[in-house]
Write a protein that holds these residues in place. Structure first.
Motif, PDB file in Angstrom:
ATOM      1  N   GLY A   1      -4.361  -4.820   8.481  1.00 15.64           N
ATOM      2  CA  GLY A   1      -4.781  -5.211   7.135  1.00 15.64           C
ATOM      3  C   GLY A   1      -5.858  -4.284   6.604  1.00 15.64           C
TER       4      GLY A   1
ATOM      5  N   GLY B   1      -4.191  -0.948   5.848  1.00 17.66           N
ATOM      6  CA  GLY B   1      -3.402  -1.107   4.622  1.00 17.66           C
ATOM      7  C   GLY B   1      -4.264  -1.094   3.381  1.00 17.66           C
TER       8      GLY B   1
ATOM      9  N   VAL C   1       0.906   0.300  -2.490  1.00 19.02           N
ATOM     10  CA  VAL C   1       1.081  -1.102  -2.116  1.00 19.02           C
ATOM     11  C   VAL C   1       2.295  -1.264  -1.198  1.00 19.02           C
ATOM     12  CG1 VAL C   1       1.474  -3.437  -2.974  1.00 19.02           C
ATOM     13  CG2 VAL C   1      -0.052  -1.906  -4.204  1.00 19.02           C
ATOM     14  N   THR C   2       3.403  -0.640  -1.551  1.00 13.23           N
ATOM     15  CA  THR C   2       4.602  -0.747  -0.720  1.00 13.23           C
ATOM     16  C   THR C   2       4.384  -0.064   0.624  1.00 13.23           C
ATOM     17  OG1 THR C   2       6.009  -0.845  -2.678  1.00 13.23           O
ATOM     18  CG2 THR C   2       7.077  -0.273  -0.608  1.00 13.23           C
ATOM     19  N   THR C   3       3.695   1.064   0.626  1.00 12.52           N
ATOM     20  CA  THR C   3       3.398   1.753   1.878  1.00 12.52           C
ATOM     21  C   THR C   3       2.529   0.871   2.771  1.00 12.52           C
ATOM     22  OG1 THR C   3       3.584   3.907   0.810  1.00 12.52           O
ATOM     23  CG2 THR C   3       2.339   3.817   2.878  1.00 12.52           C
ATOM     24  N   ALA C   4       1.523   0.233   2.204  1.00 14.79           N
ATOM     25  CA  ALA C   4       0.660  -0.664   2.979  1.00 14.79           C
ATOM     26  C   ALA C   4       1.462  -1.839   3.539  1.00 14.79           C
ATOM     27  CB  ALA C   4      -0.490  -1.171   2.114  1.00 14.79           C
ATOM     28  N   ALA C   5       2.349  -2.396   2.724  1.00  9.52           N
ATOM     29  CA  ALA C   5       3.180  -3.509   3.185  1.00  9.52           C
ATOM     30  C   ALA C   5       4.131  -3.062   4.298  1.00  9.52           C
ATOM     31  CB  ALA C   5       3.966  -4.095   2.019  1.00  9.52           C
ATOM     32  N   THR C   6       4.624  -1.833   4.188  1.00 11.07           N
ATOM     33  CA  THR C   6       5.515  -1.298   5.230  1.00 11.07           C
ATOM     34  C   THR C   6       4.758  -1.143   6.547  1.00 11.07           C
ATOM     35  OG1 THR C   6       6.805  -0.133   3.543  1.00 11.07           O
ATOM     36  CG2 THR C   6       7.066   0.611   5.815  1.00 11.07           C
TER      37      THR C   6
ATOM     38  N   TRP D   1       2.196  -2.853   7.485  1.00  8.24           N
ATOM     39  CA  TRP D   1       1.970  -4.210   8.004  1.00  8.24           C
ATOM     40  C   TRP D   1       3.231  -4.736   8.681  1.00  8.24           C
ATOM     41  CZ3 TRP D   1       0.192  -8.949   4.654  1.00  8.24           C
ATOM     42  CH2 TRP D   1      -0.522  -9.840   5.456  1.00  8.24           C
ATOM     43  N   MET D   2       4.378  -4.473   8.073  1.00 10.56           N
ATOM     44  CA  MET D   2       5.646  -4.901   8.663  1.00 10.56           C
ATOM     45  C   MET D   2       5.889  -4.196   9.993  1.00 10.56           C
ATOM     46  SD  MET D   2       8.326  -6.747   8.746  1.00 10.56           S
ATOM     47  CE  MET D   2       8.768  -7.471   7.185  1.00 10.56           C
TER      48      MET D   2
ATOM     49  N   GLY E   1       5.711  -2.617  -7.113  1.00  7.67           N
ATOM     50  CA  GLY E   1       5.960  -4.034  -7.062  1.00  7.67           C
ATOM     51  C   GLY E   1       6.451  -4.588  -8.380  1.00  7.67           C
TER      52      GLY E   1
END
Length: 161
Positions: free
Chosen positions: A70, A73, A87-92, A94-95, A146
């Motif tokens: 977190g 990210g 944002v999408t890179t950070a979410a990726t 995290w995934m 997003g």
């Protein structure tokens, strides 16, 4: 921990590296910041931390992975003017940590299926862009990952949500 058990953990970490690289390949292909190496390392490290957490019988190690990712990210997301990127890179990322923890927990099928779904989801970016382009008035452009948009004067057009 016996040598055989350590080799089993190594194979799990190897699977984490491979699945992370698989997702990272899509990011690399699209020219995003976190590509093959970053996603592979995050997933592999999360797998190793998860395995250590299971070996020690202490869930705090695995919980630390979630908090640490977190933090990383949050460092990936940045704002330039009215635009937010990453944002999408950070979410990726995290995934990838979640995938690594799933692999450490021996949920191999789940991890493989989720990795495929992540790549498919990331490949929907052109569809998302197409929908966004047709949902906003002319002159508006995509500036926030997003699905949000901005453009023109702040007093014109629909509000940015």
């Amino acid at each position: 921990m016996s040598a055989e058990e350590q080799l089993a953990v190594f194979v799990r970490v190897l699977l984490g590296l491979v699945l992370g690289a698989f997702v990272g390949l899509e990011r690399e292909f699209r020219g995003h910041e976190a590509g093959i190496r970053t996603n592979a390392l995050v997933c592999g490290a999360a797998t190793l931390f998860g395995a250590v957490s299971l070996e020690l019988g202490d869930d705090r190690v695995a919980a630390g992975v979630v908090q640490g990712i977190g933090f990383i990210g949050a460092g990936i997301v940045f704002q330039r003017g009215r635009s937010v990127h990453g944002v999408t890179t950070a979410a990726t990322i995290w995934m990838m940590a979640a995938l690594g923890l799933a692999i450490a927990s021996r949920m191999y099928l789940l991890a493989c299926l989720v990795a495929v779904m992540v790549v498919l989801l990331l490949e929907l970016a052109p569809v998302s862009d197409w929908v966004l382009a047709r949902s906003r008035p002319r002159g508006w452009r995509r500036s926030i990952e997003g699905g949000r948009a901005s453009g023109g004067d702040a007093s014109e057009g629909p509000p940015v949500s």
